[in-house]
Design an enzyme around this catalytic site. Structure first.
Site, PDB file in Angstrom:
ATOM      1  CD  GLU A  47      10.307  76.313  29.761  1.00 50.54           C
ATOM      2  OE1 GLU A  47       9.394  76.838  30.418  1.00 50.54           O
ATOM      3  OE2 GLU A  47      10.313  76.281  28.512  1.00 50.54           O
ATOM      4  CG  ASP A  49       9.025  76.477  33.295  1.00 52.18           C
ATOM      5  OD1 ASP A  49      10.048  76.984  32.836  1.00 52.18           O
ATOM      6  OD2 ASP A  49       8.055  76.147  32.608  1.00 52.18           O
ATOM      7  CD  GLU A  51       5.783  79.349  33.986  1.00 53.53           C
ATOM      8  OE1 GLU A  51       4.556  79.586  34.002  1.00 53.53           O
ATOM      9  OE2 GLU A  51       6.332  78.724  33.066  1.00 53.53           O
ATOM     10  CG  ASN A  74       1.468  68.458  29.034  1.00 54.71           C
ATOM     11  OD1 ASN A  74       1.000  69.596  29.046  1.00 54.71           O
ATOM     12  ND2 ASN A  74       1.619  67.759  27.922  1.00 54.71           N
ATOM     13  CG  ASP A 140      -3.558  82.096  27.255  1.00 59.32           C
ATOM     14  OD1 ASP A 140      -2.754  82.410  28.150  1.00 59.32           O
ATOM     15  OD2 ASP A 140      -3.276  81.315  26.324  1.00 59.32           O
TER      16      ASP A 140
END
Length: 236
Positions: A47, A49, A51, A74, A140
């Protein structure tokens, strides 16, 4: 993998979730996604990303980047942008080659992740990749470490996309074959060499000096036993 060439959202994207929350307009040139619930996937995926993290009203938006290989990520770097991304369309690009992955905003490089297989760092190259675009609830962890929760009274939240462009090169025995549609500055060989050219390095330094707000390679609390090996390499 290279880039370039206009596409249509009807042609190049499948709407796979969300009932009527995804809509395509303007003859396939504009896509909207609305969020009121979330979706997820995958255990051992690769992946790359981009975001956008939520914010308190009036605070800058955070652009979050990450690279996963075989389900392990990470490798986060985060940036404030030098503009309000909600006011106008901007161009967010990923150049994925054998040498490195380059993240760009409006053709300005903001991050380079080099192929570090020679020092034991996995690089995403063994699996076919697809482009996924979605909205999801990450309250979260995303906003101030999860302290600020999503205000669902303001839903639905909608993102708009236009002018999608993509192209690919196939590699065999050290040579590449690119689609005939390849065009634009992204097919410039400078993006696909082992290091950026001088103007690109200057732009990258500018972004990382003034707009980077988190770099996993500088987080001593997270890596008390030493940084990951790719952190010891040149950024360029």
């Amino acid at each position: 993998m290279a880039v370039a060439a206009s596409g249509s959202f009807y042609q190049d994207f499948d709407l796979t979730w969300g009932d009527h929350r995804a809509k395509i307009f303007n003859g396939g040139q504009l896509l909207s996604l609305s969020l009121d619930k979330l979706s997820s996937q995958g255990p051992t995926h690769d992946e790359i990303d981009f975001e956008f993290l939520g914010n308190l009203s009036g605070d800058p938006y955070i652009l979050h980047t990450n690279v996963f290989t075989q389900g392990k990520g990470n490798r986060e770097q985060q940036f404030y942008l030098w503009f309000d991304p909600t006011r106008n369309f901007h161009t967010y690009s990923i150049i994925w080659s054998q040498q490195h992955i380059i993240f760009l905003v409006d053709n300005i490089p903001i991050r380079v992740f080099k192929n570090g297989e020679s020092i034991g760092v996995p690089f995403p190259k063994s699996q076919p990749m697809r482009i996924y675009s979605s909205l999801w609830n990450a309250d979260d962890w995303a906003t101030r470490g999860g302290l600020v929760k999503t205000d669902w009274t303001k839903a639905p939240f909608t993102a708009y996309y236009r002018n999608f462009k993509a192209d690919a090169c196939s590699w065999s025995s050290g040579t590449s074959s690119c689609g005939s549609r390849s065009s634009s500055s992204f097919s410039d060989p400078a993006w696909h060499t082992n290091s950026l050219d001088a103007p690109s390095r200057r732009r990258l330094r500018w972004v990382q000096k003034y707009f980077m707000i988190y770099n996993y390679c500088a987080d001593l609390k997270r890596f008390p036993q030493g940084f990951p090996p790719e952190c010891e390499r040149s950024r360029f």
